[in-house]
Design a protein around this motif. Structure first.
Motif, mmCIF file in Angstrom:
data_model
loop_
_atom_site.group_PDB
_atom_site.id
_atom_site.type_symbol
_atom_site.label_atom_id
_atom_site.label_comp_id
_atom_site.label_asym_id
_atom_site.label_seq_id
_atom_site.Cartn_x
_atom_site.Cartn_y
_atom_site.Cartn_z
ATOM 1 N N THR A 157 0.825 -1.209 0.000
ATOM 2 C CA THR A 157 0.000 0.000 0.000
ATOM 3 C C THR A 157 0.857 1.256 0.000
ATOM 4 O OG1 THR A 157 -1.793 -1.143 1.165
ATOM 5 C CG2 THR A 157 -1.768 1.260 1.284
ATOM 6 N N GLY B 182 -4.634 3.421 -4.963
ATOM 7 C CA GLY B 182 -5.614 4.250 -4.279
ATOM 8 C C GLY B 182 -4.966 5.215 -3.307
ATOM 9 N N ASN B 183 -3.885 4.778 -2.679
ATOM 10 C CA ASN B 183 -3.187 5.616 -1.703
ATOM 11 C C ASN B 183 -2.515 6.820 -2.355
ATOM 12 O OD1 ASN B 183 -2.352 6.055 1.050
ATOM 13 N ND2 ASN B 183 -0.312 5.379 0.492
ATOM 14 N N PHE C 80 -3.884 8.609 -4.751
ATOM 15 C CA PHE C 80 -4.921 9.614 -4.966
ATOM 16 C C PHE C 80 -5.536 10.100 -3.655
ATOM 17 C CE2 PHE C 80 -4.607 7.197 -8.862
ATOM 18 C CZ PHE C 80 -4.616 8.190 -9.832
ATOM 19 N N MET C 81 -5.508 9.257 -2.626
ATOM 20 C CA MET C 81 -6.086 9.640 -1.336
ATOM 21 C C MET C 81 -5.314 8.926 -0.232
ATOM 22 S SD MET C 81 -10.092 9.654 -0.171
ATOM 23 C CE MET C 81 -10.266 7.868 -0.369
ATOM 24 N N ARG C 82 -4.549 9.693 0.538
ATOM 25 C CA ARG C 82 -3.652 9.113 1.530
ATOM 26 C C ARG C 82 -4.406 8.383 2.646
ATOM 27 N NH1 ARG C 82 -0.764 10.504 -2.116
ATOM 28 N NH2 ARG C 82 1.294 11.510 -1.930
ATOM 29 N N ASP C 83 -5.692 8.643 2.789
ATOM 30 C CA ASP C 83 -6.475 7.932 3.810
ATOM 31 C C ASP C 83 -6.507 6.432 3.554
ATOM 32 O OD1 ASP C 83 -8.181 10.273 5.349
ATOM 33 O OD2 ASP C 83 -7.746 10.768 3.275
ATOM 34 N N ILE C 84 -6.283 6.017 2.306
ATOM 35 C CA ILE C 84 -6.311 4.596 1.965
ATOM 36 C C ILE C 84 -5.249 3.847 2.757
ATOM 37 C CG2 ILE C 84 -6.001 2.941 0.103
ATOM 38 C CD1 ILE C 84 -8.593 4.452 -0.086
ATOM 39 N N LYS D 110 -4.215 4.544 5.769
ATOM 40 C CA LYS D 110 -4.732 4.370 7.129
ATOM 41 C C LYS D 110 -5.788 3.279 7.168
ATOM 42 C CE LYS D 110 -2.188 7.752 8.602
ATOM 43 N NZ LYS D 110 -0.980 7.456 9.430
ATOM 44 N N ARG E 49 0.334 12.739 -9.829
ATOM 45 C CA ARG E 49 -0.276 12.872 -8.504
ATOM 46 C C ARG E 49 0.766 12.783 -7.395
ATOM 47 N NH1 ARG E 49 -5.896 12.893 -8.337
ATOM 48 N NH2 ARG E 49 -5.434 13.459 -6.159
#
Length: 303
Positions: A112, A191-192, A194-198, A200, A302
């Motif tokens: 990830t 996915g991480n 585009f969105m770092r919450d992935i 977590k 990105r």
């Protein structure tokens, strides 16, 4: 704007950042295999960076699991007496599950984070970006080998001898875990970006794995507490299946009556479910590869 010259040695981070974006590279897991020399270099550098600055170096990969096994043995089997009268050699039961869970969590979490952590290489070098999650899976496998060796020592001391069925079960468990971990690593890595919450989310999911598999408790406890119908749903968890497979490969052989232990503490149709879940995990890996290929062209910008 001219490109700054690189030094003779390994390029620095500043030099990499100053380079223009790399041209698109061929993608796909087959391309990763074709560039296995680069993959090997990436794996070696990742392993070296983990032990950089330490005196013992790679010895820590043996020392840490050995200490962990001794701690669990003393805590659960000596002090608490967990498993007395119900689970023979509970420490082996527990540590065998830890081996496969460690392999999965390292593959999943490492995969990830792999694209974000290698942003300098990804934006400057034309390499298949699937190489980075694959490299983290191989690094996880490298760190799992010492745990297997630590597991084998007490198993041999307790009279364990390899058998064809048990080795097939362990191999199937590792294959299932590798396919599932890599598939999730590919999906979550892109996915991480585009969105770092992935990232977590991945860390949170792996925390549940430890408690959702028959490692710190036997599968029979699930049957006794929740009954057969709910126990069958419990077995839909592929990691629970992987843990049971590796326990069949190592733990059952250390007990006084391996056949009776397998009949009592392992569910029926273990291999059938393992083969089905491995097939599903491989199909998920193919799907994850396609999703990754559709999104990976946008990864450099990105990052």
């Amino acid at each position: 704007m001219s490109t700054p010259p690189l030094g003779r040695g390994r390029p620095t981070s500043a030099e990499l950042e100053a380079l223009p974006l790399a041209p698109p590279a061929a993608t796909g897991l087959a391309e990763v295999v074709r560039r296995r020399y680069l993959l090997g270099m990436l794996v070696r550098n990742t392993i070296k960076s983990r032990y950089q600055g330490t005196v013992l170096g790679w010895v820590w990969s043996y020392l840490q699991p050995a200490i962990r096994f001794c701690m669990f043995y003393f805590l659960f089997q000596v002090m608490i007496g967990r498993g007395e009268g119900t689970i023979e050699n509970f420490a082996i039961h527990l540590f065998a599950g830890m081996v496969i869970v460690h392999f999965f969590t390292e593959t999943f979490n490492g995969g990830t984070q792999s694209l974000v952590q290698n942003r300098s290489l990804i934006t400057k070098l034309p390499v298949p970006r699937e190489m980075f999650p694959v490299a983290r899976m191989l690094v996880a496998a490298w760190h799992t080998v010492p745990m297997l060796i630590i597991l084998l020592i007490p198993c041999l001391f307790l009279g364990w001898r390899p058998d064809a069925v048990g080795m097939a079960a362990a191999l199937l468990g590792f294959t299932l875990t590798a396919a599932l971990g890599l598939a999730l690593g590919l999906l979550f890595s892109v996915g991480n970006v585009f969105m770092r919450d992935i990232g977590k989310v991945a860390q949170t999911l792996t925390q549940f794995v430890t408690f959702s598999v028959p490692m710190m408790y036997p599968f029979t406890l699930v049957q006794e507490r929740f009954g057969e119908p709910l126990a069958s749903y419990y077995l839909l968890n592929p990691m629970a299946e992987a843990v049971l497979l590796i326990q069949r490969g190592f733990w059952t052989g250390t007990t006084s009556d391996p056949e009776a232990t397998a009949a009592v503490h392992l569910p029926d149709h273990l291999f059938t479910r393992g083969l089905v879940m491995t097939g599903i995990s491989l199909a998920l890996l193919v799907l994850a590869q396609r999703v990754f290929s559709r999104l990976e062209a946008r990864v450099p910008e990105r990052l």
